[in-house]
Structures are given as C-alpha cells and as structure tokens.
Design an enzyme around this catalytic site. Structure first.
Site, mmCIF file in Angstrom:
data_model
loop_
_atom_site.group_PDB
_atom_site.id
_atom_site.type_symbol
_atom_site.label_atom_id
_atom_site.label_comp_id
_atom_site.label_asym_id
_atom_site.label_seq_id
_atom_site.Cartn_x
_atom_site.Cartn_y
_atom_site.Cartn_z
ATOM 1 C CB SER A 109 -0.832 -0.020 1.278
ATOM 2 O OG SER A 109 -1.235 1.274 1.624
ATOM 3 C CG HIS A 181 -9.987 2.826 2.313
ATOM 4 N ND1 HIS A 181 -9.929 1.459 2.234
ATOM 5 C CD2 HIS A 181 -8.848 3.211 2.935
ATOM 6 C CE1 HIS A 181 -8.795 1.038 2.768
ATOM 7 N NE2 HIS A 181 -8.122 2.083 3.213
HETATM 8 P P1 GDP Z 1 -6.191 7.141 4.087
HETATM 9 O O1 GDP Z 1 -5.914 7.381 2.630
HETATM 10 O O2 GDP Z 1 -5.345 6.058 4.679
HETATM 11 O O3 GDP Z 1 -6.104 8.414 4.881
HETATM 12 O O4 GDP Z 1 -7.654 6.529 4.231
HETATM 13 P P2 GDP Z 1 -9.183 6.981 3.960
HETATM 14 O O5 GDP Z 1 -9.568 6.607 2.579
HETATM 15 O O6 GDP Z 1 -9.990 6.379 5.071
HETATM 16 O O7 GDP Z 1 -9.242 8.570 4.137
HETATM 17 C C1 GDP Z 1 -8.765 9.472 3.155
HETATM 18 C C2 GDP Z 1 -9.154 10.900 3.514
HETATM 19 O O8 GDP Z 1 -10.558 11.073 3.322
HETATM 20 C C3 GDP Z 1 -8.869 11.309 4.958
HETATM 21 O O9 GDP Z 1 -8.403 12.655 4.947
HETATM 22 C C4 GDP Z 1 -10.254 11.239 5.607
HETATM 23 O O10 GDP Z 1 -10.387 12.087 6.740
HETATM 24 C C5 GDP Z 1 -11.115 11.742 4.436
HETATM 25 N N1 GDP Z 1 -12.547 11.424 4.561
HETATM 26 C C6 GDP Z 1 -13.570 12.313 4.398
HETATM 27 N N2 GDP Z 1 -14.748 11.749 4.608
HETATM 28 C C7 GDP Z 1 -14.496 10.434 4.897
HETATM 29 C C8 GDP Z 1 -15.328 9.325 5.207
HETATM 30 O O11 GDP Z 1 -16.545 9.422 5.278
HETATM 31 N N3 GDP Z 1 -14.701 8.123 5.423
HETATM 32 C C9 GDP Z 1 -13.346 7.975 5.325
HETATM 33 N N4 GDP Z 1 -12.799 6.771 5.540
HETATM 34 N N5 GDP Z 1 -12.527 9.028 5.072
HETATM 35 C C10 GDP Z 1 -13.093 10.228 4.856
#
Ligand code: GDP
Length: 318
Positions: A109, A181
C-alpha cells in the site's frame, strides 16, 4: 524474459476481497488454473496455511489477503492491523517457499511511505522518514512484507516481487461507514442523502488532503503485467498518475450520484497524510499505464453499489 501464466496453478490469497476478486476476474483470460482457499483456512494460522499449500501445490502465489480498513479503523484496531497482516504475510510467503512456488506477488500500500515524503513519491522514499500515525500499524506490516520478499529473494533465490498500489476503489469494496475508505463512504453517503432528500452530507476532516485513486481492475491488470514481466528486488508503485483533494472528490461523487446538497465537515475526524501521490514512472517504463479514468470508474462503482444494494434489499449489507 517473460513469465507465462498459461497453464500455471495460480493461488489468489484473499479472493473474496475487492483486490483478490479483481485479480481472479483478470486472470480468467490468462489460461491459468485459479486456486482459492475456503473459509476453513485461516491465513493467520501457520498449520492451516502449510496444510493448504502441501495439498494444493500452486506454481504462483498472489498475496492479496490482508486486514484492511479506512483511516478510523486503522486507528481503532492497531493490534489487528499489525498482527493479522504480519501473520498472513509470514505464513503465506514461507509456505510458498516450502511448496517451491515459482513466483509470488505481494501487494502492499502507498501508506508505507513517510508522512512527509517528497511528491510524487518514488519507491526509494521507503524508510526515509516517520510514518503517518493513523496507519503506521498497517504500514509497518506492509513494509515487513516487502522486506520478506526481498530477504527470500536474497537468501533463497525466490522470485518474489512486491507491488505498492495507491488508494483503490471499485466493485466489492467495503461500504461500511465506520470501517471503509473514503471513496465507498462518499458514494454511500451521497446515495443515502439523495434518497432521503437531505440538505447535506458530512465528510471527515478538513477535506483538503489529497489522494490518488486507482480503479481495482486497473490494479489487477498491472499485477498480471508485473507477474509476467518483472523480476527484481525493488517494490513497484502502481498509481493513477494524478490526485484530487477530498473536497474535489466529494464534488465528483455527488455529480455522479446526483446529490445536490451542501457539504459539512466533521473536524473531530482525522485528516491523515496531507498528500500521497505516487511516482509510477518505473511501471510506466515497463509498458503499463492505467485505462479507467476517475469519473468513469466512480460511475461504474456506483452502478455496482446499486446492484449489490438491490440484491441485498438494503444498502447496509452491500
Ligand atoms: P487514508 O488514505 O489512509 O487516509 O484513508 P481513507 O480513505 O480512510 O481517508 C482518506 C481521507 O478522506 C482522509 O483525509 C479522511 O479524513 C477523508 N474522509 C472524508 N470523509 C471520509 C469518510 O466518510 N470516510 C473515510 N474513511 N474518510 C473520509
């Protein structure tokens, strides 16, 4: 020198997940015999894994099994993200060696890279700085997987390679709002808000972090390309080539889904890494580039989400 998959017994570990199922779909046109393990095989248990390999003797292993989740799940279940992933990797890689598997592809990843790595992030940024704390447990496990492949290549001469995909999305994703995600979360939130005629949806954090999104069918195609053409010590980045801010993504998802309300921000939730755009030029030099553009990929994923929701009778079981 290319490696042929035709007639090979290819084991896809993690075939029920979004990535594993995409790899199974993609392998169908390669003339391989696809092997999968059923639920009675717990990949965290060494005896289960050894027993399965002894019985099934694959020629090729694709290691797409992992405990995965979004930013909140990573932060809440650090022990599971570290332990489960370390055990799965160690068991599958060692059992592959014992069964004399000819080629293994390990999937990691982009969160393996330092939080403040130079952008776009090249493969050699690995271990040059501190990790992003919200997913360091998962990242450490994935770094261990890369190192296992390198160590087995070095000590035993095994042809084990690693690919590092960027943030992925597509059919078969986890749409549970607590553990998912961002992409599946936004698709579901926009869809439910549209159905309920809500005035707004809420996104986590500031919306300013930037992420790169690759459709899982493109990833599967890249994996087959690497299996056939790559044999080397260094892991290979698999990205889309450009990124968007979370707020830009929200706009795009809302357009595709047809939700026209406001966007609220929940500042109590973490932003995570400010940016993680990968440098995928090594893979491009090997002759592979993605084909599914972001809007087209979201449209296709939303159609799958609606199909699955229709079949399950409710979005909660998607
Ligand atoms: P990351 O890429 O490991 O940070 O994983 P995520 O896909 O969970 O989050 C990506 C970004 O999207 C982060 O900045 C989260 O705070 C933002 N985000 C905004 N809304 C959401 C939501 O509803 N779910 C998740 N998982 N992330 C969110």
């Amino acid at each position: 020198m290319t490696f042929s998959l035709t007639g090979k017994r290819v084991y896809v570990a993690g075939h029920r997940g979004m990535v594993g199922s995409a790899i199974v779909r993609r392998l169908q046109s390669e003339g391989s015999e696809i092997l999968t393990a059923d639920r009675s095989v717990d990949l965290r248990e060494q005896q289960d894994v050894r027993g399965w390999f002894e019985q099934n003797r694959p020629d090729v292993t694709v290691l797409a099994a992992a405990k995965v989740g979004g930013i909140l799940a990573n932060d809440r279940y650090p022990a599971e993200f570290l332990y489960d992933n370390l055990m799965i990797e160690a068991n599958v890689i060692e059992a592959s060696r014992q069964a004399q598997v000819e080629k293994l592809l390990f999937l990691g990843s982009s969160c393996i890279y330092p939080k403040f790595a130079d952008q776009p992030i090249a493969e050699d940024s690995l271990l040059t700085g501190p990790l992003e704390p919200t997913n360091e447990w998962y990242a450490i496990a994935k770094i261990a997987g890369i190192k296992l492949c390198q160590a087995y290549r070095h000590q035993y001469g095994c042809d084990y390679i690693s690919a590092m995909p960027t943030n992925l999305y597509g059919p078969g994703d986890n749409f549970d709002l607590q553990s998912s995600h961002v992409m599946p979360a936004l698709i579901r939130k926009a869809h439910e808000a549209k159905l309920a005629s809500s005035e707004s949806i809420t996104v986590w954090g500031t919306g300013s972090p930037k992420r790169e999104f690759l459709h899982v069918d493109d990833l599967a195609d890249a994996c087959i390309h690497l299996l056939k053409t790559y044999s080397g010590h260094q892991h290979v980045n698999v990205g889309y080539g450009s990124d968007v801010s979370i707020l830009e993504l929200v706009e795009l998802v809302n357009e595709v889904v047809g939700f026209e309300g406001q966007v609220e921000k929940d500042f109590s939730k973490p932003d995570g890494t400010p940016r993680k755009l990968m440098d995928s030029s090594r893979l491009a030099a090997m002759g592979w580039t993605p084909r599914i553009d972001l809007r087209q990929g979201i449209t296709q994923t939303y159609a799958h989400f609606l199909d699955a929701a229709g079949q399950a009778g409710s979005t909660s079981s998607v």
